[in-house]
Write an enzyme that holds these catalytic residues in place. Structure first.
Site, PDB file in Angstrom:
ATOM      1  N   GLY A   1     -17.406  -6.953  12.445  1.00  0.00           N
ATOM      2  CA  GLY A   1     -16.265  -7.626  11.853  1.00  0.00           C
ATOM      3  C   GLY A   1     -15.236  -6.626  11.380  1.00  0.00           C
ATOM      4  N   SER A   2     -13.959  -7.036  11.306  1.00  0.00           N
ATOM      5  CA  SER A   2     -12.935  -6.197  10.704  1.00  0.00           C
ATOM      6  C   SER A   2     -13.071  -6.265   9.186  1.00  0.00           C
ATOM      7  CB  SER A   2     -11.547  -6.663  11.135  1.00  0.00           C
ATOM      8  OG  SER A   2     -11.367  -6.416  12.514  1.00  0.00           O
ATOM      9  N   GLY A   3     -12.349  -5.368   8.498  1.00  0.00           N
ATOM     10  CA  GLY A   3     -12.400  -5.370   7.044  1.00  0.00           C
ATOM     11  C   GLY A   3     -13.231  -4.226   6.490  1.00  0.00           C
ATOM     12  N   HIS A   4     -13.797  -3.401   7.394  1.00  0.00           N
ATOM     13  CA  HIS A   4     -14.616  -2.266   6.959  1.00  0.00           C
ATOM     14  C   HIS A   4     -13.934  -0.931   7.277  1.00  0.00           C
ATOM     15  CE1 HIS A   4     -17.617  -5.325   6.621  1.00  0.00           C
ATOM     16  NE2 HIS A   4     -17.707  -5.497   7.917  1.00  0.00           N
TER      17      HIS A   4
ATOM     18  N   LYS B   1     -24.925  -2.830  13.779  1.00  0.00           N
ATOM     19  CA  LYS B   1     -25.391  -3.039  12.406  1.00  0.00           C
ATOM     20  C   LYS B   1     -26.251  -4.306  12.384  1.00  0.00           C
ATOM     21  CE  LYS B   1     -21.253  -3.048  10.282  1.00  0.00           C
ATOM     22  NZ  LYS B   1     -20.442  -3.257  11.493  1.00  0.00           N
TER      23      LYS B   1
ATOM     24  N   ASP C   1     -23.995  -9.851  14.732  1.00  0.00           N
ATOM     25  CA  ASP C   1     -23.786  -8.630  15.518  1.00  0.00           C
ATOM     26  C   ASP C   1     -24.880  -8.480  16.566  1.00  0.00           C
ATOM     27  OD1 ASP C   1     -22.056  -8.400  13.293  1.00  0.00           O
ATOM     28  OD2 ASP C   1     -21.968  -6.241  13.531  1.00  0.00           O
TER      29      ASP C   1
ATOM     30  N   HIS D   1     -19.808  -7.357   3.145  1.00  0.00           N
ATOM     31  CA  HIS D   1     -19.089  -8.544   3.614  1.00  0.00           C
ATOM     32  C   HIS D   1     -18.690  -9.446   2.462  1.00  0.00           C
ATOM     33  CE1 HIS D   1     -21.288  -7.183   7.169  1.00  0.00           C
ATOM     34  NE2 HIS D   1     -20.258  -7.633   7.831  1.00  0.00           N
TER      35      HIS D   1
END
Ligand SMILES: Nc1ncnc2c1ncn2[C@@H]1O[C@H](COP(=O)(O)OP(=O)(O)O)[C@@H](O)[C@H]1O
Ligand SMILES: Nc1ncnc2c1ncn2[C@@H]1O[C@H](COP(=O)(O)OP(=O)(O)O)[C@@H](O)[C@H]1O
Ligand SMILES: [Mg+2]
Ligand SMILES: [Mg+2]
Ligand SMILES: [Mg+2]
Ligand SMILES: [Mg+2]
Lengths: 330, 199, 330, 199
Positions: free
Chosen positions: A53-56, A104, A109, A218
């Site tokens: 996911g994006s945001g990391h 991950k 995922d 998350h």
């Protein structure tokens, strides 16, 4: 919550356009959401692909480049990417010796990368996989989805990337990646929740004077909520949780990682406490990295990751790397 | 008998109710997840509708396999592969008949749900979409409305459970007391089936 | 506001201890608050010294190393350092050709660096000074302390540092530093205030749905408060304010800088909008840097800095640099 | 006559009132500054007291020059060099006499305030510490209590002004309506003078 965005729907595409503009050394396919090093495929070398996911950020797109990832596949915010992305990335970076998926350990995922592996193998690409599950805050039992992959991902991507860069074969790069994961343990704390663009308000309520222990990346709450602790107490708790789970015989790499909104000033101060606790517990430190590397949007807090390294792993850690997020030796 | 048009209506009704309930699904995914379930499914079913319009599949099986593939390619997360597999396997089980009866649908849906359990490893009681889907399939012999109530009951019954699969399992005991977002969206999917049947 | 600290009084000392542990390539004098590159003094080369209040990390300590600063002097949070620090740093890094002080234009910084220059000159050290004042949000008139030094500081430190590294003499390094400052303009916005450890609560109240335009880097409010804007509108406003003040004839370096708590995902998206506006306004972009470089603790928001560069300045920008916060080419 | 002990009492009383008022000074420095004025002076005067104890200077001039040097070496910011210069120049102007009278102090303080104006470039009305210090020095001929009220009045009178020096000037018109933190701490310094005199 205010954000520096246009509309929630285009956040990931906008970021990819901005990344393309800032990094001519990367090929950014905004439409298909694949970030590839410009010189891919690199002849004769195993290619590493990660994503999530994006945001990391900077994970994973910021770790694409010589000595680390060949490609990254960003999903929507906190949402695993779809199989098509990894299949497309594999086709773009494979030069023959195969690709390694670094995944991950999250249900989404794992499922999406597994489907991508099937698609890539259908195209005749050899695929191996390393699952990262370094978060000691999660009990690894039949009653959970297993430990999450968090900060250790950086160590796996860097060290396996160096092995690939040396021209090692797929089985070997995979084995090294697994070894790094097995040698890595993380523990994270949050002083605030984060806000996803889609939700627009904090993912959980954390009253003043309390913190969450054992959070992931998350925006999910942790295992336990406690009265606010000092930096020194948090270091004792986090390092303690890691050392309850692993007794390093070799020196360790230390990652003191910010969750996104904690200033570097505080992270360095926290590092001082982490180092103090490690010294007290008799753990030798080989290298230390302090900064925002595996983040959770605008969450305040930090995580500690330790990775035991023998001489070979340390040599691979020190090997040159040239990515937007991690760079040395070239 | 249920024709391709019926299955198209099912998907359209699902897309509409996911749209209506997106905020609630995301809110449910907030205390025990990562606050994206509503937007995930919204994105997925929007693209399902677009694909159905564009490719105009002519059989029940083709409608569902296309819809499933579309979810896999656009949703991501855990729910993308799981719901994608549910529809794709259900569609495959329906074969290429132009029309199917309710019994065939029930059987095919069971195959789809079994595939989801095989893929995700969840069993009933793990606090996942399975807790709405399994009772719904079991009740389908008694008609769509019965399946709808069974799914809704199943979703509500996830609240006291401790999660053993997916993100919510990271929370351990703290996952107790919250309704599972995936079970809730599964109840919407089954309710849309009843709606497509005009019941 | 919760912070990852022990007590407010030791925040800077704790951070310096943590920095020392993470960066063996730096000599960190925690007691006297001076960060020096380990190999100083470097024979035959002009030495660069900067400093200012803490809370802007990685500025300045994170920019100490080959190709950039020789030493940095961190003050208390948002408080200019004392003259003793810069005098001590000058003694540590001067190898003969003199030292250049890079000073952000704040009353406190100017006064303390000026006093330090007197002390260093008393010791026979040749001192030159570049004052950075790139913030177009402040009217430069008799009625203000003049424009503040913000993001342009990074360009001055990097480019003057490269000139010093080439062995250029003090007057030349100073002249290049001044030229970079004259070619640089910045504008910043805040979506939230920041919280200093000493105060423990936000430095100003910003209601939901509003933003501050024209902020500095010390948690001070901006010139104007408005209803929340999109990333594209903010880019238009910020770039517009800069181009009202400067018409670049040469290509520019672009710094899209986070104030601390804005995720990289949003900064990259903001960069996409900044690049769009620059293209529309006919400004050519030579290089782009996106990240948290000149921060204001945990403030959410971003600033844009443009620096016009001719061929020589661009060559110096591209020259190798090896610091914790900025690193390429070695 | 005022001896070294009197000046030590002045510094001690200042340190105590800065300690008491630190939060208020920082709060005043928040809307129009960077929220550090209280902690800056607290740190500075704490070290002044420690240095006076350690070095035990024997003349009024020596007490003030040591105090000024100490402020310069420990405060930082704008107020460190400015207050440091104020005390150092006042001390220098007192020379090495063992005792001074009130007239000599008034004259020396005026030299100190002039040095602050020369260093910082601020004039009365710019919304700085000068707005408390200048009226205080002017009133000193009428005794310490008069100086104290003049400084307090001066500090209060900064509220409607627009700042022309220091950080607050960045705010332009938005600096209007807030009392200047430095003028406020100057009023504390002058009040401590009266306190040291037992008045
Ligand atoms: N292993 C699994 N088997 C079945 N369903 C699962 C499994 N893991 C998660 N789920 C379902 O997926 C839902 C979450 O979907 P979503 O939020 O879209 O994905 P993610 O958890 O990746 O963010 C959960 O509420 C749960 O019902
Ligand atoms: N040029 C100047 N001349 C006189 N006093 C000034 C000047 N600039 C600032 N000041 C005073 O300093 C005070 C601020 O001190 P402080 O907060 O400690 O330093 P900084 O502004 O560097 O954070 C202001 O309130 C003002 O009274
Ligand atoms: Mg998700
Ligand atoms: Mg989710
Ligand atoms: Mg200050
Ligand atoms: Mg201040």
């Amino acid at each position: 919550m205010k954000m520096l965005i246009n509309v929630p729907e285009t956040v990931v595409a906008d970021a990819l356009r901005g990344m393309a503009a800032a990094h001519p050394e990367l090929t950014v396919d905004v439409e298909n959401r694949v970030i590839v090093r410009r010189d891919a495929p690199v002849a004769g070398k195993v290619a590493l692909i990660s994503g999530g996911g994006s945001g990391h950020e900077p994970l994973h797109g910021g770790f694409v480049g010589p000595g680390m990832l060949s490609a990254a596949c960003p999903g929507e915010v906190f949402t695993s990417p779809v199989p098509d992305q990894m299949a497309r990335a594999a086709a773009a970076v494979n030069s023959g010796p195969g690709v390694l998926f670094i995944v991950k350990n999250y249900t989404g995922d794992v499922l999406n990368f597994d489907m991508a592996a099937e698609l890539a193998e259908d195209e005749g690409i050899q695929v191996a996989k390393v699952l990262v599950n370094d978060d000691v805050a999660v009990t690894d039992s039949l009653y959970t989805a297993g430990r999450r992959g968090v900060g250790g991902t950086l160590f796996v991507e860097k060290i396996a990337g160096a092995a690939a860069d040396e021209g090692q074969p797929l089985e070997r790069v995979e084995a090294i990646g697994r070894q790094v994961n097995e040698n890595s343990r993380s523990f994270g704390v949050a002083l605030s929740a984060c806000t996803t663009p889609a939700k627009g308000s904090p993912t959980f309520d954390l009253p003043p004077g309390e913190l969450e222990l054992g959070i992931g990346i998350h925006g999910e709450p942790g295992r336990e909520r406690r009265a606010m602790m000092t930096s020194g107490e948090i270091a004792e708790f986090a390092v303690g949780a890691i050392l309850d789970d692993m007794t390093p015989r070799n020196p360790v790499l230390v990652l003191v990682n910010g969750m996104g909104a904690t200033p570097l000033l505080e992270l360095y101060g926290f590092n001082a406490e982490v180092q103090r606790v490690l010294t007290q517990r008799g753990v030798a430190v080989a290298r230390t990295l302090v900064g925002n590397y595996v983040t959770s949007l605008d969450m305040a807090g930090a995580s500690v990751t330790l990775c035991q390294v023998d001489e070979e792993l340390l040599r691979l850690w020190d090997a040159p790397v040239k990515t937007p997020g991690l760079r040395w030796g070239m | 008998m249920l024709d391709a048009e019926f299955f198209r209506r099912w998907m359209t009704a699902t897309a509409a109710s996911v749209d209506r309930e997106a905020e609630r699904l995301t809110a449910l995914d907030s205390p025990i997840g990562d606050a994206d379930h509503g937007s995930n499914l919204q994105r997925g079913f929007k693209s399902v509708i677009a694909a159905l319009e564009k490719e105009a599949p002519q059989t029940p099986g083709a409608v569902l396999t296309l819809s499933g593939r579309q979810l896999i390619s656009t949703v991501g997360g855990a729910s993308g592969p799981l719901y994608g597999t549910l529809l794709r396997r259900t569609g495959k089980a329906l074969g290429d008949a132009a029309e199917v009866d309710e019994g065939q649908l029930a059987e095919a849906l069971r195959a789809g749900v079994d595939a989801v359990m095989a893929l995700g490893g969840a069993a009933p009681g793990d606090k996942t979409m399975i807790d709405a889907l399994v009772p719904a399939v079991d009740a389908l012999d008694d008609g769509f409305p019965a399946a709808r109530s069974a799914a809704e009951q199943g979703a509500l019954a996830t609240t006291p459970l401790q999660a053993r699969k997916g993100r919510a399992s990271y929370l351990g005991e703290r996952s107790v007391g919250h309704q599972d977002p995936g079970a809730t969206s599964s109840a919407l999917l089954i309710a849309a089936l009843a709606e497509a049947a005009g019941e």
